[in-house]
Design a protein around this motif. Structure first.
Motif, PDB file in Angstrom:
ATOM      1  N   ILE A   1      -7.149  10.250   5.008  1.00 15.09           N
ATOM      2  CA  ILE A   1      -6.134  10.939   4.209  1.00 15.09           C
ATOM      3  C   ILE A   1      -6.799  11.904   3.231  1.00 15.09           C
TER       4      ILE A   1
ATOM      5  N   ARG B   1      -7.422  14.999   4.965  1.00 13.06           N
ATOM      6  CA  ARG B   1      -6.198  15.794   5.153  1.00 13.06           C
ATOM      7  C   ARG B   1      -5.749  16.434   3.849  1.00 13.06           C
ATOM      8  N   ARG B   2      -5.852  15.667   2.757  1.00 11.27           N
ATOM      9  CA  ARG B   2      -5.415  16.241   1.474  1.00 11.27           C
ATOM     10  C   ARG B   2      -6.292  17.432   1.097  1.00 11.27           C
TER      11      ARG B   2
ATOM     12  N   ARG C   1      -3.916  11.375  -6.686  1.00 14.76           N
ATOM     13  CA  ARG C   1      -2.562  10.850  -6.489  1.00 14.76           C
ATOM     14  C   ARG C   1      -2.642   9.560  -5.683  1.00 14.76           C
ATOM     15  N   PRO C   2      -1.665   8.676  -5.906  1.00 19.59           N
ATOM     16  CA  PRO C   2      -1.731   7.377  -5.222  1.00 19.59           C
ATOM     17  C   PRO C   2      -1.722   7.511  -3.696  1.00 19.59           C
ATOM     18  N   TYR C   3      -2.344   6.533  -3.049  1.00 14.72           N
ATOM     19  CA  TYR C   3      -2.344   6.456  -1.591  1.00 14.72           C
ATOM     20  C   TYR C   3      -1.541   5.224  -1.204  1.00 14.72           C
ATOM     21  N   LEU C   4      -0.611   5.390  -0.287  1.00 15.37           N
ATOM     22  CA  LEU C   4       0.190   4.255   0.173  1.00 15.37           C
ATOM     23  C   LEU C   4      -0.236   3.966   1.603  1.00 15.37           C
ATOM     24  N   ILE C   5      -0.948   2.870   1.782  1.00 15.14           N
ATOM     25  CA  ILE C   5      -1.489   2.564   3.113  1.00 15.14           C
ATOM     26  C   ILE C   5      -1.216   1.111   3.455  1.00 15.14           C
ATOM     27  N   GLU C   6      -0.491   0.929   4.532  1.00 21.35           N
ATOM     28  CA  GLU C   6      -0.121  -0.412   4.997  1.00 21.35           C
ATOM     29  C   GLU C   6       0.358  -1.295   3.855  1.00 21.35           C
ATOM     30  N   GLY C   7       1.218  -0.725   3.049  1.00 22.33           N
ATOM     31  CA  GLY C   7       1.819  -1.493   1.978  1.00 22.33           C
ATOM     32  C   GLY C   7       0.953  -1.608   0.728  1.00 22.33           C
ATOM     33  N   HIS C   8      -0.285  -1.130   0.780  1.00 19.46           N
ATOM     34  CA  HIS C   8      -1.126  -1.168  -0.420  1.00 19.46           C
ATOM     35  C   HIS C   8      -1.019   0.152  -1.163  1.00 19.46           C
ATOM     36  N   LEU C   9      -0.842   0.063  -2.450  1.00 14.93           N
ATOM     37  CA  LEU C   9      -0.839   1.257  -3.272  1.00 14.93           C
ATOM     38  C   LEU C   9      -2.241   1.393  -3.858  1.00 14.93           C
TER      39      LEU C   9
ATOM     40  N   TYR D   1      11.157  -0.626   3.436  1.00 14.50           N
ATOM     41  CA  TYR D   1      10.217  -0.441   2.339  1.00 14.50           C
ATOM     42  C   TYR D   1      10.805   0.581   1.375  1.00 14.50           C
TER      43      TYR D   1
ATOM     44  N   GLU E   1       5.581   5.618   4.379  1.00  7.74           N
ATOM     45  CA  GLU E   1       4.192   5.983   4.081  1.00  7.74           C
ATOM     46  C   GLU E   1       3.887   7.412   4.510  1.00  7.74           C
TER      47      GLU E   1
ATOM     48  N   PHE F   1       5.781   9.839   2.180  1.00  6.05           N
ATOM     49  CA  PHE F   1       5.193   9.831   0.845  1.00  6.05           C
ATOM     50  C   PHE F   1       3.878  10.610   0.855  1.00  6.05           C
ATOM     51  N   GLU F   2       3.085  10.450   1.903  1.00  9.25           N
ATOM     52  CA  GLU F   2       1.804  11.159   1.979  1.00  9.25           C
ATOM     53  C   GLU F   2       2.038  12.668   2.067  1.00  9.25           C
TER      54      GLU F   2
ATOM     55  N   GLN G   1       2.832  13.811  -1.261  1.00 10.82           N
ATOM     56  CA  GLN G   1       1.639  13.787  -2.112  1.00 10.82           C
ATOM     57  C   GLN G   1       0.828  15.068  -1.989  1.00 10.82           C
ATOM     58  N   CYS G   2       0.886  15.680  -0.814  1.00 10.47           N
ATOM     59  CA  CYS G   2       0.090  16.896  -0.595  1.00 10.47           C
ATOM     60  C   CYS G   2       0.803  18.130  -1.133  1.00 10.47           C
TER      61      CYS G   2
ATOM     62  N   VAL H   1       1.761  12.648 -10.082  1.00  9.85           N
ATOM     63  CA  VAL H   1       2.635  11.678  -9.423  1.00  9.85           C
ATOM     64  C   VAL H   1       2.332  10.274  -9.952  1.00  9.85           C
TER      65      VAL H   1
ATOM     66  N   VAL I   1       3.556   6.341  -9.519  1.00 10.61           N
ATOM     67  CA  VAL I   1       4.398   5.410  -8.760  1.00 10.61           C
ATOM     68  C   VAL I   1       4.904   4.327  -9.703  1.00 10.61           C
TER      69      VAL I   1
END
Ligand SMILES: Cc1cc2nc3c(=O)[nH]c(=O)nc-3n(C[C@H](O)[C@H](O)[C@H](O)COP(=O)(O)O)c2cc1C
Lengths: 588, 147
Positions: free
Chosen positions: A215, A218-219, A264-272, B4, B64, B67-68, B71-72, B79, B81
C-alpha cells in the motif's frame, strides 16, 4: 470551427506559379485537417497577436473543450478557458508560457503541472513557430507512453513485492539523468524510510507487514506525478526521483504531502495500523558523481530521523562533516572497549532522615586519549545506535559490582541499563547474574535503573526479564520519572522499588509552584504504591530545602557531591557524617 | 460475510470558494455513489467548516479497498479514524452515500468535529448520531453554496 479555419492555413503560391486546381486545393485542406485530427495530440495554431487560427479535434477529446464553445473562441485565452480538462492553474501556466514564447520569439517546452484532480494524465507541452508569424501549441498525451515505459521495466529490475522498480533500476536512471543534466538542470531524490514499521512486522506478522509495504508503494505512486520515479530499495526504504527543476519550496511541499499520505491510517484485514515516514532530500546540484545523490539523501534522512521522525530534511554539506566526525568517533569507541578506556564515577544517594549514604549511582565516563574525559551524553547515544552499548553495559555491571562489594553492607550500587540492552533481555539477565556471582555482591545491593521507554514496547520478554532480576534480589528503579509521556500507566505495569524524580522538577525555576506540586504528587504516589522516591540533581541548599518541604527524603546531586572516581569513594563514606551533622528532625 | 464499519474525520483541501467547493463535493458524491453501489457499500458524509466526517459500512474487504482509495485522495488531509470494527447491521441501508453539509460557523457540527480531532471518546458516537439523523438536505445545501 471547421474547414473555414483551415482555409487560412493554405500557403498562397507565388503569383506566377501555376495555381493548383481548386478541387485539389480543397482536397489538400481536407486531407491536412484529417491528418491533424489523427495526430495523437491536441494542436492549435495562432498568430503573433494570439488570434486563434485552427484547433484540431483532440482539443475537444483531450482537453475537454466543447465544439460549440470552441467555435466561439477567437483568442488563445478563450480557448484555454474553454478547455474543461485543464484546471485553472494549469491553463494559466500554459497561457503564461504562450505569452513568454511570443514575446521572446523563442519556442518553449515548459514542464506543466498536471491538474490535481486528475493526476493520471500526463502531457507534454510544446510551443513552437509554424511559419514566420504563426505559432503552434501541441499538447501530447503521454499517459500511455509513460505507462508503457514503466511496463517496459523488466522483472529483474522490479521489486517482486510491490512491483515498483528496484534499487538497480533507480541507479541506472540516476546515472542516465546525472550524466546528461549536471550543471544544467536538476533532479531531486527523496529517500523515504518508514517509522514504526518494525513494530508492525513484530506484532502483526510479516504478511500484514508486506501488505503495508504494497500500500505504501501505491500511495507513493498516486501522490507523485507520472514523470517522477518511485522505487523500493528494500526493507521499508523507498526512493523517489523528481525531474524537471522544481524549486526547493516545491519539493518541500511534495515532502509534506508524502508525510501526510504515508502517515494516514492503514486498514488491513481489520487491523488499523499507524506508521509514519521520515524523508531525506538531496539535489543533483550538489553532486558530481551519481552515487553521491544516494549518499547525500541518506545523510539528510539520518538528520530527519534524529530530528524526531515524521519529518524531512534537505541535505546540507555540514551533514557530511558531522557524519565524518561520527564515523571517527565510532572507530574510537570500538577501540575504547578493547583498550579499556572507560571508568566509573560514583555519585552518593543520601537519606535525609537518617543522614546517611544509602547508595551510589555508577556513571560511566570515557577517558579518550586525546579529548580527555568524555561525558556519557556525548557517546552513549552513538553506542546505542551502533550496538556497542551491550558490551559497555556489561562492563559497567561487572565493574560496579566489583567496586561495591568493598563498601559497607548498608550501601548499594545503582547501574543504568539502556533500553537497547533489553533487546536481548535474557542475555541481560544472564550478565547481571554473572556480575553478581563473579564479584560476590548480594543481589539486594544492586539496583538497576531503567527509563520508561523500556516498558513502552510492552513486550513480555521485558517484563519477564525484570521479574527474573527481582528474583535475584536486584531492585528496579524508574529513572527520569515525569519526563516521558505515559508514566502513570507504566508504573502500574511493573512493581518498581524506586522512582527517581527527574532533575527538571528539582532545579529551581521561577516560583517553582508547579515543580513543587509535581514533587509532592510523585512522593505521595510513591508512598501509596509502596515505592521509594529519590530526587536527582539537587545542587543548592535552597533546592534541598524545597525538595524536603515537599516530602521527599532521599536525594542525589552536586549539593552533596559530584560523581567521584572510585579512589575517593571510601573517603566520602568515612567523612560524610562528620561533614553533614545530623539535621534537626522535621516537625511531625 | 462480515459487515464492517469505519468512521473517520479529515480536513478538507477543497477550493475555498463555496461555489467551487460545492462543485467538487458534487463530484466526490457522484463518484462515491457509483462506486459504493457497485461495492455494496453504504454510509454518510458530513461536511462542515472545511472538515469531513464519513461513515462507511459494508463487506469488510470492500470497506478496506474504498477506505484506502479515499486515503490516497489529496482533496483532504489529517485523516483521523474515530472508530473501526465489525457491526451487526447497517445504519444507512438505503444510502450509497448520504450527505449533509453545514456552513454555519457556530454549528453543532463544528463542535463535534473539533472534539473528534482532539480525540474525545464520545465524538465518534455523536458524529454517528448526526450522520444517522441525516435528513438529506443535500440539494438544498449545494444550491445554497453555489448561489
Ligand atoms: C471526503 C471524501 C470522501 C470520499 N468518499 C468516497 C466513497 O465513499 N466511495 C468512493 O468510492 N470514493 C470516495 N471518495 C473518492 C475517492 O477518494 C477516490 O477519488 C475514488 O474512489 C476513485 O474512484 P475511481 O478509482 O473509480 O476513479 C471520497 C473522497 C473524499 C475526499
Amino acid at each position: 470551427m471547421g474547414a473555414g479555419m483551415l482555409d487560412e492555413m493554405r500557403v498562397e503560391p507565388p503569383g506566377d506559379a501555376p495555381r493548383p486546381m481548386p478541387s485539389d486545393d480543397a482536397h489538400l485542406a481536407d486531407h491536412l485537417q484529417a491528418a491533424l485530427n489523427g495526430v495523437p495530440a491536441a494542436i492549435f495554431t495562432f498568430d503573433q497577436s494570439l488570434n486563434l487560427i485552427f484547433a484540431n479535434d483532440r482539443v475537444t477529446t483531450l482537453l475537454g473543450a466543447a465544439p460549440e464553445q470552441l467555435a466561439e473562441c477567437s483568442t488563445v485565452f478563450d480557448l484555454l478557458a474553454a478547455c474543461k480538462g485543464l484546471d485553472y492553474v494549469t491553463a494559466q501556466r500554459v497561457g503564461g508560457a504562450v505569452l513568454a514564447a511570443t514575446a521572446s520569439n523563442e519556442p518553449r517546452h515548459p514542464p506543466i503541472a498536471l491538474s490535481p484532480g486528475d493526476a493520471k494524465t500526463a502531457f507534454n507541452l510544446q510551443i513552437s513557430k509554424s511559419g514566420s508569424d504563426h505559432w503552434m501549441v501541441l499538447f501530447e498525451d503521454v499517459t500511455a507512453r509513460r505507462a508503457a515505459e514503466s511496463e517496459a521495466i523488466p522483472q529483474t529490475l522490479r521489486d517482486p513485492l510491490t512491483g515498483l522498480p528496484n534499487r538497480k533500476h533507480l541507479n541506472d536512471r540516476i546515472a542516465d539523468v546525472v550524466a546528461t543534466v549536471i550543471g544544467r538542470t536538476q533532479v531531486w531524490m527523496i529517500l523515504v524510510d518508514l517509522d514504526r514499521f518494525k513494530t508492525v512486522n513484530d506484532t502483526l506478522g510479516h504478511p500484514i507487514g508486506d501488505a503495508v509495504l504494497k500500500i505504501v508503494g501505491r500511495r507513493l505512486t498516486s501522490a507523485m506525478r507520472d514523470s517522477d520515479e518511485v522505487a523500493r530499495l528494500g526493507g521499508d526504504e523507498f526512493a523517489l526521483l523528481i525531474r524537471g527543476r522544481p524549486e526547493p519550496e516545491a519539493v518541500a511541499t511534495v515532502a509534506r504531502r508524502l508525510i501526510d499520505v504515508l502517515g494516514r491510517p492503514y486498514l488491513i484485514e481489520g487491523h488499523l495500523i499507524h506508521i509514519g515516514a521520515s524523508l531525506g532530500i538531496a539535489s543533483s546540484q550538489d553532486i558530481s558523481e551519481h552515487d553521491h545523490l544516494f549518499k547525500n539523501a541518506d545523510l539528510a534522512l539520518y538528520a530527519a530521523k534524529k530530528a524526531g521522525r515524521n519529518t524531512f530534511s534537505f541535505f546540507d554539506p555540514a551533514m557530511e562533516a558531522r557524519a565524518h566526525k561520527r564515523r571517527a568517533m565510532e572507530i574510537d569507541l570500538r577501540k575504547a572497549i578493547a583498550l579499556r578506556q572507560f571508568e566509573l564515577h560514583y555519585q552518593p544517594q543520601i537519606d535525609l532522615d537518617l543522614n546517611t549514604i544509602t547508595g551510589f549511582e555508577a556513571l560511566v565516563r570515557w577517558r579518550h586519549p586525546e579529548h580527555g574525559l568524555v561525558p556519557p551524553n556525548d557517546f552513549i547515544p552513538l553506542a546505542e545506535e551502533i550496538g556497542l552499548i551491550v558490551a559497555i553495559g556489561e562492563w559497567v555491571l561487572r565493574e560496579a559490582c566489583r567496586d561495591a562489594v568493598h563498601w559497607p553492607e548498608s550501601i548499594s550500587v545503582a547501574v543504568n541499563v539502556s533500553p537497547c540492552q533489553f533487546e536481548n533481555a535474557a542475555a541481560l539477565v544472564t550478565s547481571i547474574e554473572k556480575a553478581l556471582k563473579a564479584s560476590g555482591l548480594p543481589g539486594n545491593r544492586l539496583e538497576v535503573e531503567i527509563t520508561e521507554s523500556v516498558l513502552l514496547r510492552k513486550e513480555s520478554a521485558v517484563l519477564s526479564a525484570l521479574h527474573a532480576m527481582r528474583a535475584l534480589g536486584v531492585r528496579i528503579a524508574m529513572d527520569d520519572f515525569g519526563t516521558g509521556y505515559s508514566s502513570l500507566s507504566q508504573l502500574s505495569s511493573f512493581p518498581f522499588d524506586k522512582i527517581k524524580i527527574d532533575r527538571s522538577f528539582v532545579t529551581s525555576k521561577g516560583d517553582c509552584k508547579d515543580q513543587n506540586a509535581i514533587v509532592r504528587a510523585i512522593t505521595a504516589l510513591g508512598i501509596s504504591l509502596g515505592m521509594a522516591t529519590i530526587a536527582e540533581g539537587v545542587e543548592t541548599s535552597e533546592e534541598l530545602a524545597r525538595i524536603r518541604a515537599n516530602g521527599c527524603t532521599s536525594v542525589q546531586g552536586y549539593h552533596f557531591s559530584r560523581p567521584l572516581p572510585i579512589e575517593q569513594v571510601d573517603g566520602l563514606i568515612a567523612g560524610f557524617a562528620a561533614r553533614h551533622p545530623i539535621a534537626t528532625p522535621q516537625a511531625a | 460475510m462480515t459487515l464492517y464499519r469505519i468512521l473517520y474525520c479529515s480536513r478538507s483541501e477543497l477550493a475555498d470558494s463555496p461555489a467551487a467547493g460545492a462543485e467538487e463535493i458534487r463530484q466526490i458524491l457522484a463518484k462515491s455513489r457509483a462506486n459504493n453501489a457497485r461495492d455494496d457499500i453504504t454510509g454518510g458524509l458530513f461536511f462542515s467548516n472545511q472538515c469531513f466526517a464519513q461513515v462507511l459500512e459494508g463487506p469488510a474487504e470492500k470497506v478496506e479497498e474504498t477506505f484506502e482509495r479515499i486515503q490516497c485522495d489529496m482533496r483532504h488531509r489529517d485523516v483521523t479514524v474515530l472508530e473501526a470494527g465489525p457491526i451487526a447491521t447497517r445504519d444507512f441501508p438505503a444510502w450509497s452515500m448520504a450527505f449533509t453539509g453545514s456552513t454555519d460557523a457556530s454549528a453543532f457540527g463544528q463542535a463535534v468535529l473539533s472534539a473528534a480531532f482532539s480525540g474525545q471518546t464520545q465524538a465518534g458516537d455523536k458524529l454517528l448520531d448526526i450522520l444517522r439523523s441525516v435528513v438529506v438536505r443535500e440539494d438544498e445545501w449545494l444550491a445554497n453554496e453555489a448561489a
